[in-house]
Design a protein around this motif. Structure first.
Motif, PDB file in Angstrom:
ATOM      1  N   GLY A   1    -109.660 -89.685 -20.685  1.00 11.00           N
ATOM      2  CA  GLY A   1    -108.211 -89.695 -20.819  1.00 11.00           C
ATOM      3  C   GLY A   1    -107.593 -90.872 -20.089  1.00 11.00           C
ATOM      4  N   ILE A   2    -106.276 -91.002 -20.277  1.00 13.90           N
ATOM      5  CA  ILE A   2    -105.497 -92.045 -19.616  1.00 13.90           C
ATOM      6  C   ILE A   2    -104.535 -91.361 -18.659  1.00 13.90           C
ATOM      7  CG2 ILE A   2    -103.924 -93.985 -19.931  1.00 13.90           C
ATOM      8  CD1 ILE A   2    -105.002 -94.120 -22.870  1.00 13.90           C
TER       9      ILE A   2
ATOM     10  N   LEU B   1    -107.803 -79.719 -22.923  1.00 10.84           N
ATOM     11  CA  LEU B   1    -107.045 -80.731 -22.193  1.00 10.84           C
ATOM     12  C   LEU B   1    -107.127 -80.494 -20.697  1.00 10.84           C
ATOM     13  CD1 LEU B   1    -103.689 -80.963 -24.189  1.00 10.84           C
ATOM     14  CD2 LEU B   1    -105.162 -82.911 -23.673  1.00 10.84           C
ATOM     15  N   ILE B   2    -107.405 -81.537 -19.930  1.00 12.01           N
ATOM     16  CA  ILE B   2    -107.302 -81.510 -18.475  1.00 12.01           C
ATOM     17  C   ILE B   2    -105.979 -82.192 -18.119  1.00 12.01           C
ATOM     18  CG2 ILE B   2    -108.341 -82.162 -16.279  1.00 12.01           C
ATOM     19  CD1 ILE B   2    -110.116 -80.293 -17.853  1.00 12.01           C
TER      20      ILE B   2
ATOM     21  N   ALA C   1    -114.093 -82.736 -22.815  1.00  7.77           N
ATOM     22  CA  ALA C   1    -112.686 -82.451 -22.556  1.00  7.77           C
ATOM     23  C   ALA C   1    -111.884 -83.742 -22.653  1.00  7.77           C
ATOM     24  CB  ALA C   1    -112.503 -81.814 -21.176  1.00  7.77           C
ATOM     25  N   ILE C   2    -110.588 -83.598 -22.908  1.00  9.71           N
ATOM     26  CA  ILE C   2    -109.679 -84.734 -23.016  1.00  9.71           C
ATOM     27  C   ILE C   2    -108.769 -84.732 -21.787  1.00  9.71           C
ATOM     28  CG2 ILE C   2    -107.892 -85.845 -24.393  1.00  9.71           C
ATOM     29  CD1 ILE C   2    -110.698 -85.695 -25.718  1.00  9.71           C
ATOM     30  N   GLY C   3    -108.696 -85.864 -21.101  1.00  6.42           N
ATOM     31  CA  GLY C   3    -107.869 -85.972 -19.912  1.00  6.42           C
ATOM     32  C   GLY C   3    -108.638 -86.593 -18.755  1.00  6.42           C
ATOM     33  N   GLU C   4    -108.087 -86.840 -17.568  1.00 10.26           N
ATOM     34  CA  GLU C   4    -106.843 -86.150 -17.330  1.00 10.26           C
ATOM     35  C   GLU C   4    -105.672 -86.920 -17.936  1.00 10.26           C
ATOM     36  OE1 GLU C   4    -105.370 -86.447 -12.983  1.00 10.26           O
ATOM     37  OE2 GLU C   4    -107.440 -87.219 -12.868  1.00 10.26           O
ATOM     38  N   THR C   5    -104.680 -86.176 -18.345  1.00 14.99           N
ATOM     39  CA  THR C   5    -103.481 -86.707 -18.947  1.00 14.99           C
ATOM     40  C   THR C   5    -102.321 -85.845 -18.482  1.00 14.99           C
ATOM     41  OG1 THR C   5    -102.377 -87.186 -21.061  1.00 14.99           O
ATOM     42  CG2 THR C   5    -103.789 -85.257 -20.996  1.00 14.99           C
TER      43      THR C   5
ATOM     44  N   ALA D   1     -98.556 -86.829 -25.697  1.00 19.60           N
ATOM     45  CA  ALA D   1     -98.590 -86.300 -27.057  1.00 19.60           C
ATOM     46  C   ALA D   1     -99.798 -86.827 -27.825  1.00 19.60           C
ATOM     47  CB  ALA D   1     -97.295 -86.648 -27.787  1.00 19.60           C
ATOM     48  N   ALA D   2    -100.144 -88.089 -27.613  1.00 18.87           N
ATOM     49  CA  ALA D   2    -101.325 -88.662 -28.269  1.00 18.87           C
ATOM     50  C   ALA D   2    -102.590 -87.933 -27.821  1.00 18.87           C
ATOM     51  CB  ALA D   2    -101.421 -90.152 -27.966  1.00 18.87           C
ATOM     52  N   HIS D   3    -102.661 -87.595 -26.532  1.00 24.00           N
ATOM     53  CA  HIS D   3    -103.811 -86.841 -26.015  1.00 24.00           C
ATOM     54  C   HIS D   3    -103.865 -85.439 -26.635  1.00 24.00           C
ATOM     55  CE1 HIS D   3    -103.927 -89.968 -22.909  1.00 24.00           C
ATOM     56  NE2 HIS D   3    -105.108 -89.511 -22.536  1.00 24.00           N
ATOM     57  N   ILE D   4    -102.708 -84.808 -26.769  1.00 28.06           N
ATOM     58  CA  ILE D   4    -102.673 -83.462 -27.352  1.00 28.06           C
ATOM     59  C   ILE D   4    -103.211 -83.498 -28.780  1.00 28.06           C
ATOM     60  CG2 ILE D   4    -101.176 -81.567 -28.088  1.00 28.06           C
ATOM     61  CD1 ILE D   4     -99.280 -82.409 -25.757  1.00 28.06           C
ATOM     62  N   ARG D   5    -102.754 -84.476 -29.551  1.00 28.99           N
ATOM     63  CA  ARG D   5    -103.223 -84.579 -30.937  1.00 28.99           C
ATOM     64  C   ARG D   5    -104.721 -84.870 -30.985  1.00 28.99           C
ATOM     65  NH1 ARG D   5     -97.911 -86.960 -31.491  1.00 28.99           N
ATOM     66  NH2 ARG D   5     -98.740 -89.029 -30.970  1.00 28.99           N
TER      67      ARG D   5
END
Length: 208
Positions: free
Chosen positions: A39-40, A99-100, A64-68, A86-90
């Motif tokens: 993530g960013i 999501l982290i 997992a995606i994040g951390e964001t 929002a880009a991370h959520i999508r």
């Protein structure tokens, strides 16, 4: 007994422990013995890194995606952070990975975004230090809460009761086993019971 560090920036102290390590999306070096998040960070919210994130998120070691998230203490402006979040959520929805989330002083905004998007994946607040009232609001909205060494007992108790609790070391140079010991003592449960519940929570969010 199994230990799991849901969010860390370091390799696990004990190789047999499970860990989700935050990957460096610009210079990813993935060790097959652990799992990663990609993530960013909101403090570094810039869209130029999104192509790198999208590519890394496909890797099977990235679970997992994040951390964001959102951080009102730091630039860039919150509107920019929200757009990147929002880009991370999508991306999380597209990959089916949880999501982290990093959130500082932006709880109302986070709850609004959660309500706006809904989600088919799990949202995990990492390093939660808020009080029991805020914990209740987040748990009612469907969030999981992850705790490091510094936390409020009433918040951890609510997450434990709701079966939505995780443990982490984040940036701290500590052993996840110390976090388990501190959490278990605060909750007045055994470390074995805590370990079993966290393992069940991991299965619930489909961490592979």
């Amino acid at each position: 007994m199994t230990y799991c560090d849901i969010h860390t920036h370091r390799m696990p102290v004990h190789p047999e422990d499970r860990a989700i390590v935050a990957a460096d999306i610009r210079r990813p070096v993935l060790n097959p013995s652990v799992r990663y998040s990609a993530g960013i960070h909101p403090r570094e919210a810039t869209a130029d890194a999104l192509p790198l994130l999208y590519e890394l998120a496909k890797h099977p070691l990235v679970t997992a995606i994040g951390e964001t998230g959102l951080d009102k203490r730091h630039s860039p402006p919150l509107a920019v952070q929200e757009e990147l979040f929002a880009a991370h959520i999508r991306l999380a929805e597209a990959t089916g990975k949880p999501l982290i989330i990093h959130c500082v002083k932006a709880w109302d905004e986070l709850l609004r975004i959660r309500k706006t998007f809904g989600s088919h994946v799990s949202w995990i607040i990492h390093g939660f230090r808020g009080n029991g009232t805020l914990a209740g609001q987040l748990l009612n909205a469907g969030f999981y809460l992850s705790f490091g060494l510094h936390f409020r007992t009433e918040a951890a108790s609510r997450a434990w009761t709701a079966h939505k609790l995780f443990a982490e070391t984040d940036n701290d140079d500590i052993d996840i086993r110390n976090v388990y010991a501190t959490l278990a003592a605060s909750l007045a449960v055994t470390q074995e019971d805590l370990s079993q519940q966290i393992a069940e929570n991991l299965a619930d969010i489909q961490i592979r």
